[in-house]
Design a protein around this motif. Structure first.
Motif, PDB file in Angstrom:
ATOM      1  N   VAL A 853      41.960  47.768  36.362  1.00 33.31           N
ATOM      2  CA  VAL A 853      42.335  46.724  37.318  1.00 33.31           C
ATOM      3  C   VAL A 853      42.258  45.342  36.682  1.00 33.31           C
ATOM      4  O   VAL A 853      43.111  44.477  36.920  1.00 33.31           O
ATOM      5  CB  VAL A 853      41.437  46.811  38.580  1.00 33.31           C
ATOM      6  N   PHE A 854      41.240  45.130  35.860  1.00 31.62           N
ATOM      7  CA  PHE A 854      40.946  43.781  35.380  1.00 31.62           C
ATOM      8  C   PHE A 854      42.146  43.078  34.698  1.00 31.62           C
ATOM      9  O   PHE A 854      42.431  41.920  35.001  1.00 31.62           O
ATOM     10  CB  PHE A 854      39.737  43.838  34.433  1.00 31.62           C
ATOM     11  N   PRO A 855      42.896  43.716  33.802  1.00 33.95           N
ATOM     12  CA  PRO A 855      44.005  42.984  33.135  1.00 33.95           C
ATOM     13  C   PRO A 855      45.102  42.531  34.086  1.00 33.95           C
ATOM     14  O   PRO A 855      45.848  41.606  33.774  1.00 33.95           O
ATOM     15  CB  PRO A 855      44.549  44.001  32.124  1.00 33.95           C
ATOM     16  N   ASN A 856      45.197  43.206  35.267  1.00 34.39           N
ATOM     17  CA  ASN A 856      46.299  42.889  36.177  1.00 34.39           C
ATOM     18  C   ASN A 856      45.882  41.923  37.280  1.00 34.39           C
ATOM     19  O   ASN A 856      46.679  41.638  38.181  1.00 34.39           O
ATOM     20  CB  ASN A 856      46.829  44.172  36.813  1.00 34.39           C
ATOM     21  N   LEU A 857      44.649  41.467  37.244  1.00 37.41           N
ATOM     22  CA  LEU A 857      44.189  40.536  38.270  1.00 37.41           C
ATOM     23  C   LEU A 857      44.620  39.115  37.926  1.00 37.41           C
ATOM     24  O   LEU A 857      44.761  38.767  36.758  1.00 37.41           O
ATOM     25  CB  LEU A 857      42.660  40.583  38.368  1.00 37.41           C
ATOM     26  N   PRO A 858      44.805  38.267  38.955  1.00 35.52           N
ATOM     27  CA  PRO A 858      45.057  36.850  38.676  1.00 35.52           C
ATOM     28  C   PRO A 858      43.870  36.240  37.941  1.00 35.52           C
ATOM     29  O   PRO A 858      42.763  36.760  37.982  1.00 35.52           O
ATOM     30  CB  PRO A 858      45.248  36.246  40.064  1.00 35.52           C
ATOM     31  N   ALA A 859      44.112  35.131  37.311  1.00 36.72           N
ATOM     32  CA  ALA A 859      43.077  34.503  36.480  1.00 36.72           C
ATOM     33  C   ALA A 859      41.836  34.120  37.289  1.00 36.72           C
ATOM     34  O   ALA A 859      40.700  34.315  36.834  1.00 36.72           O
ATOM     35  CB  ALA A 859      43.664  33.277  35.791  1.00 36.72           C
ATOM     36  N   TYR A 860      42.065  33.602  38.496  1.00 34.42           N
ATOM     37  CA  TYR A 860      40.884  33.172  39.278  1.00 34.42           C
ATOM     38  C   TYR A 860      40.046  34.361  39.716  1.00 34.42           C
ATOM     39  O   TYR A 860      38.820  34.286  39.800  1.00 34.42           O
ATOM     40  CB  TYR A 860      41.335  32.317  40.462  1.00 34.42           C
ATOM     41  N   LYS A 861      40.675  35.527  40.001  1.00 37.05           N
ATOM     42  CA  LYS A 861      39.916  36.717  40.401  1.00 37.05           C
ATOM     43  C   LYS A 861      39.175  37.307  39.203  1.00 37.05           C
ATOM     44  O   LYS A 861      38.077  37.843  39.344  1.00 37.05           O
ATOM     45  CB  LYS A 861      40.851  37.765  41.012  1.00 37.05           C
ATOM     46  N   GLN A 862      39.856  37.207  38.008  1.00 37.04           N
ATOM     47  CA  GLN A 862      39.165  37.674  36.802  1.00 37.04           C
ATOM     48  C   GLN A 862      37.886  36.863  36.581  1.00 37.04           C
ATOM     49  O   GLN A 862      36.818  37.419  36.270  1.00 37.04           O
ATOM     50  CB  GLN A 862      40.087  37.566  35.589  1.00 37.04           C
ATOM     51  N   ALA A 863      37.975  35.544  36.754  1.00 32.79           N
ATOM     52  CA  ALA A 863      36.790  34.682  36.581  1.00 32.79           C
ATOM     53  C   ALA A 863      35.711  35.012  37.613  1.00 32.79           C
ATOM     54  O   ALA A 863      34.509  35.084  37.312  1.00 32.79           O
ATOM     55  CB  ALA A 863      37.219  33.226  36.686  1.00 32.79           C
ATOM     56  N   LYS A 864      36.155  35.248  38.846  1.00 35.67           N
ATOM     57  CA  LYS A 864      35.173  35.565  39.911  1.00 35.67           C
ATOM     58  C   LYS A 864      34.485  36.887  39.636  1.00 35.67           C
ATOM     59  O   LYS A 864      33.272  37.053  39.827  1.00 35.67           O
ATOM     60  CB  LYS A 864      35.886  35.595  41.259  1.00 35.67           C
ATOM     61  N   LEU A 865      35.260  37.892  39.170  1.00 32.53           N
ATOM     62  CA  LEU A 865      34.718  39.206  38.890  1.00 32.53           C
ATOM     63  C   LEU A 865      33.687  39.119  37.766  1.00 32.53           C
ATOM     64  O   LEU A 865      32.611  39.752  37.849  1.00 32.53           O
ATOM     65  CB  LEU A 865      35.849  40.163  38.515  1.00 32.53           C
ATOM     66  N   GLU A 866      34.009  38.363  36.732  1.00 28.47           N
ATOM     67  CA  GLU A 866      33.059  38.214  35.633  1.00 28.47           C
ATOM     68  C   GLU A 866      31.759  37.550  36.113  1.00 28.47           C
ATOM     69  O   GLU A 866      30.645  37.952  35.739  1.00 28.47           O
ATOM     70  CB  GLU A 866      33.690  37.381  34.507  1.00 28.47           C
ATOM     71  N   ASP A 867      31.902  36.579  36.982  1.00 27.19           N
ATOM     72  CA  ASP A 867      30.729  35.894  37.519  1.00 27.19           C
ATOM     73  C   ASP A 867      29.860  36.851  38.341  1.00 27.19           C
ATOM     74  O   ASP A 867      28.623  36.861  38.242  1.00 27.19           O
ATOM     75  CB  ASP A 867      31.182  34.709  38.362  1.00 27.19           C
ATOM     76  N   LEU A 868      30.514  37.692  39.158  1.00 28.21           N
ATOM     77  CA  LEU A 868      29.762  38.657  39.993  1.00 28.21           C
ATOM     78  C   LEU A 868      29.050  39.668  39.112  1.00 28.21           C
ATOM     79  O   LEU A 868      27.915  40.085  39.402  1.00 28.21           O
ATOM     80  CB  LEU A 868      30.728  39.352  40.954  1.00 28.21           C
ATOM     81  N   GLN A 869      29.700  40.095  38.035  1.00 24.60           N
ATOM     82  CA  GLN A 869      29.070  41.068  37.141  1.00 24.60           C
ATOM     83  C   GLN A 869      27.831  40.458  36.478  1.00 24.60           C
ATOM     84  O   GLN A 869      26.803  41.136  36.300  1.00 24.60           O
ATOM     85  CB  GLN A 869      30.073  41.532  36.074  1.00 24.60           C
ATOM     86  N   LYS A 870      27.885  39.202  36.109  1.00 23.36           N
ATOM     87  CA  LYS A 870      26.716  38.537  35.518  1.00 23.36           C
ATOM     88  C   LYS A 870      25.577  38.454  36.520  1.00 23.36           C
ATOM     89  O   LYS A 870      24.401  38.688  36.193  1.00 23.36           O
ATOM     90  CB  LYS A 870      27.091  37.135  35.041  1.00 23.36           C
ATOM     91  N   LYS A 871      25.915  38.132  37.784  1.00 24.41           N
ATOM     92  CA  LYS A 871      24.876  38.056  38.824  1.00 24.41           C
ATOM     93  C   LYS A 871      24.246  39.427  39.073  1.00 24.41           C
ATOM     94  O   LYS A 871      23.037  39.561  39.251  1.00 24.41           O
ATOM     95  CB  LYS A 871      25.467  37.516  40.119  1.00 24.41           C
ATOM     96  N   ARG A 924      53.674  45.743  41.045  1.00 19.46           N
ATOM     97  CA  ARG A 924      53.822  44.480  40.313  1.00 19.46           C
ATOM     98  C   ARG A 924      53.901  44.687  38.808  1.00 19.46           C
ATOM     99  O   ARG A 924      54.455  43.858  38.078  1.00 19.46           O
ATOM    100  CB  ARG A 924      52.646  43.552  40.635  1.00 19.46           C
ATOM    101  N   SER A 925      53.365  45.789  38.318  1.00 11.26           N
ATOM    102  CA  SER A 925      53.373  46.017  36.856  1.00 11.26           C
ATOM    103  C   SER A 925      54.579  46.800  36.373  1.00 11.26           C
ATOM    104  O   SER A 925      54.612  47.224  35.228  1.00 11.26           O
ATOM    105  CB  SER A 925      52.085  46.770  36.473  1.00 11.26           C
ATOM    106  N   ILE A 926      55.581  46.977  37.226  1.00 11.85           N
ATOM    107  CA  ILE A 926      56.739  47.812  36.851  1.00 11.85           C
ATOM    108  C   ILE A 926      57.560  47.186  35.718  1.00 11.85           C
ATOM    109  O   ILE A 926      58.205  47.889  34.942  1.00 11.85           O
ATOM    110  CB  ILE A 926      57.625  48.074  38.088  1.00 11.85           C
ATOM    111  N   ASP A 927      57.527  45.849  35.587  1.00 13.11           N
ATOM    112  CA  ASP A 927      58.329  45.197  34.540  1.00 13.11           C
ATOM    113  C   ASP A 927      57.525  44.925  33.275  1.00 13.11           C
ATOM    114  O   ASP A 927      58.025  44.279  32.350  1.00 13.11           O
ATOM    115  CB  ASP A 927      58.903  43.880  35.060  1.00 13.11           C
TER     116      ASP A 927
END
Length: 944
Positions: A853-871, A924-927
């Motif tokens: 999932v991670f490579p296909n997430l928008p940049a802001y969600k990727q940043a949020k996910l990384e922050d949650l994992q650190k917490k 969304r990843s079809i192309d």
């Protein structure tokens, strides 16, 4: 001038050559024709030589045993038939193609003096009818024919009959010469000479009967003597020679050698009774005494006749009778016997008893020009020196001087112009003689002969000629009797000005020419010259100065020069506006209307409305026909409309549209212009285009409420502004017009307005009756709205209830996982690690799902996910303090546990919001490519 340098001595006209031939016996007689030479040697030998093959002579024996001697020989024009007259009265015949000499039996008993060959019917085997003259004065007609391949020997002479006898005062006289010539229309001329007389027999031989001979011609003179010329003196014989310019053409001149001199003249075949023309007698040179050394033979060339004397040859020019050549022969060669000419190759042969000589005639006409020049026959002189420019110059100078002396000044000028004489001398000569016309002719001819490189001379002559023409025209113009001469001179002057050869010179010096024309006040030719020079600006300016505006416009229209239109339009439009505008329109897009606006502005400021219409007509043509987009043009048309045509103004604005990007006029300028002239409708339209709706409505209310209403509805996307605009209209209707009904109509026209919005505008004394219907309608609307809100609340309550039930159901929902189930991503057993189970049936390890999932997430969600994992990682670390109270640890754990669960829930919301294979993420990843472009090369190498 010319330099006539001669590096070598010029070859003489008559170049003598001795033939390398030593005859075994003395030469009795010699004849030549068509390059065939025959000579009689001694008593019995005949030598024939083809001069084309001189090394192959042919010798024939006459076979005579008696004492007969060769008297004369005659060879025809083809060189085929040879007649040998013997002193015994016999005659022999020899054909070129045979070796045997044959006797002519019918000719026996006559001493032959002359033969007239038939050049028209004769051939190599047949002589045709010929004439034979005897020493007794008889003329016989005969014919000789050779039979080829015949078994029997026949006589070659077909017939031999007498046709005439020539006589002098004392009786029959020897026939010295005979010549047959044919003129035009079947007419024949026969010339016969005796010692003192020259006879001419003239007559026609019917076509097709030429073979029958000339008996009919002589029969015409049976009863009377033919025409003849007679001279008193005689030296016992005479001889006539002819000159034929080309082979097989008729002779052009003759020379008859007789006792009194040489009768020379030309032959004119068009004369009816005599062929002889331009006759003159050249007496013999002073050193010739006919009693002692009389001439023996004569030969005629183009310009000379040669006389053979016993020891010399003299050549006399037929033009002036002067001896131009004399050749003395040495005594060792013996006395000169005979001189003859081969008419086909123009060679002259002379022989003695021992030696043969030949003369070549070379460039006989080389000095003829001098003689013709001295005789004032300049045309002939020029003809004979046209290839020698130095001689031609002398002739032209002599002719020019001759014409000048005889006051033929124009002819003199033409000749002088062709010479190399000094220009200044000749010009002064005509000036001193006061011959301006001849001087002009001289200058014109001199100018035409100049080379293109002689520019200075060309400029001088051109300017001088212009001055002379103008002077001459000025003199002639004031004399009514010289009207025709004036017109001719004017035409010559115009031809001179328009000559293509003078064009460059006139163009380069046009300023000087203009000054000359101006100094003479010749405006007519100034305009003519300006047109030739294509100086149309000067032409148009001239017409304008003389109020010839139509002519000026015609010049502009004819030559279609845009710059001239721009320059002269301000003047022309003041006087002929309609024609000028028509000319502008005919020029179409070649004219830039912006450059014509200044002319129109000046014109429109001082003109009437009717004249301004012409300016409007051209501007409309530019806008509607040429589709001009220049702002200046549209602005000027707007100003004209605002000034004179308000109706057209509004239609123009409406036609231009309401899209500011497609409008070509200046909106602010147009607004100011319309406001100055009080065109409120136009101002309202412009406000609408500028999207200034409040200003548009305010101004429209001053004009028409309906116009204001149309403006109020324009801001479709801004309900608040629309309501504000309608309130303006409502206030105006209520407060200004005090019309309650119209105010109520405003309510119905705009759904945004309510009765309560309008009520504050009404005065207190207005009765409720006017609002009864509106208030009732408003209350009904409110009632309907309340009922609708109730229905919506009930629906929302039911919807919330269903959602709570679904949530409760989802909490209780579960799925079963078999021990052998595997992760959909890594294909390893699912129960080994934490996993997710989706309703679709797909199951993933937590870490596999996160990786997908991670490579296909928008940049802001990727940043949020990384922050949650650190917490989450931080909450998993054990406390480092070992002395904390138990209660405090419990409280801390409870808070930490609650925080950890919340973090995991937030991570689930991001990672497990939907199945990675079945949700929108896959769509969304079809192309996206299967292989990352950055790792493409690496992947490709791994496959090799």
């Amino acid at each position: 001038g010319y330099v006539n340098a001669r590096l070598e001595k010029e070859t003489p006209i008559f170049n003598k050559q001795r033939i390398d031939f030593a005859p075994p016996e003395k030469i009795n007689s010699l004849v030549v024709s068509s390059n065939q030479l025959c000579m009689s040697l001694g008593k019995d030998t005949l030598l024939r030589i083809d001069l084309g093959k001189p090394d192959e002579p042919n010798q024939v024996e006459l076979g005579r045993k008696d004492e007969a001697r060769v008297y004369k020989m005659f060879l025809d024009h083809t060189g085929s038939h040879l007649l040998i007259a013997l002193n015994t009265g016999e005659c022999l015949y020899l054909n070129r193609s045979v070796q045997k000499v044959r006797a002519l039996s019918r000719w026996k008993g006559h001493l032959i003096e002359s033969v007239g060959w038939n050049k028209f019917l004769g051939s190599e085997t047949n002589t045709g009818p010929i004439l034979v003259g005897t020493a007794q004065g008889q003329i016989y007609e005969a014919e000789i024919s050779v039979s080829e391949g015949s078994l029997f020997s026949t006589n070659p002479d077909q017939y031999f009959r007498q046709v005439y006898t020539l006589e002098e005062e004392s009786g029959p006289a020897p026939v010295c010469c005979l010549e047959i010539e044919r003129g035009i229309e079947g007419k024949f001329f026969i010339i016969a000479t005796t010692r003192k007389r020259l006879f001419q027999f003239v007559g026609k031989v019917p076509e097709g009967t030429e073979q029958q001979g000339f008996s009919s011609i002589f029969a015409m003179h049976a009863d009377h003597l033919p025409s003849f010329r007679e001279f008193p003196a005689s030296f016992g014989f005479s001889e006539i020679a002819f000159y034929t310019p080309k082979l097989r053409s008729n002779p052009r001149s003759f020379a008859w050698m007789m006792g009194n001199g040489v009768l020379y003249g030309t032959l004119d075949y068009s004369r009816p009774d005599s062929i002889l023309s331009d006759e003159r007698v050249w007496v013999y040179p002073s050193d010739i005494d006919i009693t002692v050394n009389k001439p023996i033979s004569i030969v005629l060339t183009q310009f000379h006749f040669l006389l053979l004397l016993p020891d010399r040859v003299k050549a006399v020019c037929t033009l002036n009778g002067q001896v131009v050549f004399q050749d003395l022969f040495l005594e060792k060669f013996g006395l000169l016997t005979r001189m003859i000419k081969d008419p086909t190759v123009q060679q002259i042969w002379i022989h003695t008893e021992k030696v043969v000589f030949r003369y070549h005639v070379q460039r006989e006409s080389r000095d003829v020009w001098k003689m013709y020049m001295n005789m004032n026959k300049f045309d002939l002189a020029k003809e004979y020196c046209k290839d020698r420019p130095e001689c031609l110059d002398i002739v032209l100078a002599k002719e020019a001087e001759h014409c000048f002396q005889n006051k033929r000044y124009l002819d003199s000028a033409k000749c002088y112009a062709l010479t190399q004489n000094y220009f200044e001398e000749i010009a002064l000569k005509f000036i001193e003689a006061k011959q301006e016309e001849a001087l002009m002719e001289f200058l014109i001819k001199k100018l035409s002969n100049l080379k293109p490189s002689e520019k200075t001379q060309t400029t001088l002559l051109t300017t001088w000629l212009t001055e002379l023409y103008l002077n001459w025209l000025g003199i002639l113009e004031g004399d009514p009797s010289q009207r025709n001469l004036y017109l001719d001179t004017r035409e010559k002057f115009r031809t001179f000005l328009s000559s293509p050869k003078n064009k460059d010179c006139l163009f380069n010096n046009r300023a000087s020419i203009y000054e000359l024309l101006a100094s003479h006040g010749d405006t007519e030719h100034m305009v003519y010259f300006a047109v030739i020079m294509q100086d149309y600006e000067r032409v148009v300016a001239h017409h304008c100065q003389h109020d010839e505006y139509d002519e000026a416009l015609n010049v502009l229209s004819r030559h279609r020069d845009e710059k001239l239109f721009y320059k002269f339009s301000p003047v022309l439009i003041q006087h002929i506006p309609k024609k000028v505008v028509d000319a502008w329109i005919s020029m179409g897009s070649r004219l830039d209307a912006r450059n014509l606006i200044p002319a129109l502005v000046n014109y429109s400021q001082s003109a009437s409305t009717q004249q301004i219409n012409e300016a409007i007509r051209y501007m409309e043509f530019c806008v509607y026909q040429l589709e001009e987009t220049q702002q200046a043009i549209h602005n000027y048309l707007l100003s004209l409309y605002a000034l004179c045509r308000p109706d057209s103004l509004l239609s123009y604005l409406e036609q231009a549209g309401t899209n500011p990007n497609r409008i070509h006029y200046d909106l602010k300028y147009a607004l100011r212009l319309c406001a100055e002239h009080g065109h409120h409708h136009a101002c309202v339209h412009i406000y609408k285009v500028m999207e200034l709706y409040e200003e548009a409505v305010d101004l429209a209310l001053q004009v028409d409420v309906d116009l204001a209403k149309s403006c109020a509805d324009l801001p479709e996307d801004d309900e608040e502004l629309r309501k504000k605009l309608w309130l303006k209209i409502a206030r105006h209707v209520v407060q200004e017009e005090k019309d309650v009904k119209k105010a109520m109509a405003c309510l119905s026209s705009c759904a945004l307005l309510k009765i309560e919005d309008v009520l504050p505008f009404f005065p207190d004394f207005v009765t409720i009756d006017h609002f009864k219907e509106a208030i009732c309608n408003s209350l009904e609307d409110y009632n309907k709205h309340i009922e609708e809100l109730k229905r919506e609340m009930e629906e929302a309550t039911q919807s919330a209830k269903r959602i709570r039930e679904d949530i409760q159901e989802m909490r209780n929902k579960y799925g079963s996982v078999e021990p052998q189930e595997k992760c959909a991503a890594c294909d390893f057993p699912l129960l080994n690690r934490p996993f997710y189970l989706f309703l679709c049936g797909h199951m993933f390890h937590y870490d596999c799902l996160l990786q997908a999932v991670f490579p296909n997430l928008p940049a802001y969600k990727q940043a949020k996910l990384e922050d949650l994992q650190k917490k989450l990682a931080a909450t998993s670390q054990p406390s480092k303090s070992h002395h904390r109270p138990k209660d405090a640890d419990t409280i801390s754990l409870g808070k930490g546990q609650q925080s950890r669960e919340q973090i995991k829930a937030d991570i689930d919301d991001i990672v497990a919001a939907e199945c990675v294979y079945c949700g929108e993420l896959m769509i969304r990843s079809i192309d996206k490519p299967f292989i990352d472009p950055q790792k493409y090369e690496e992947e490709m190498q791994s496959w090799l």
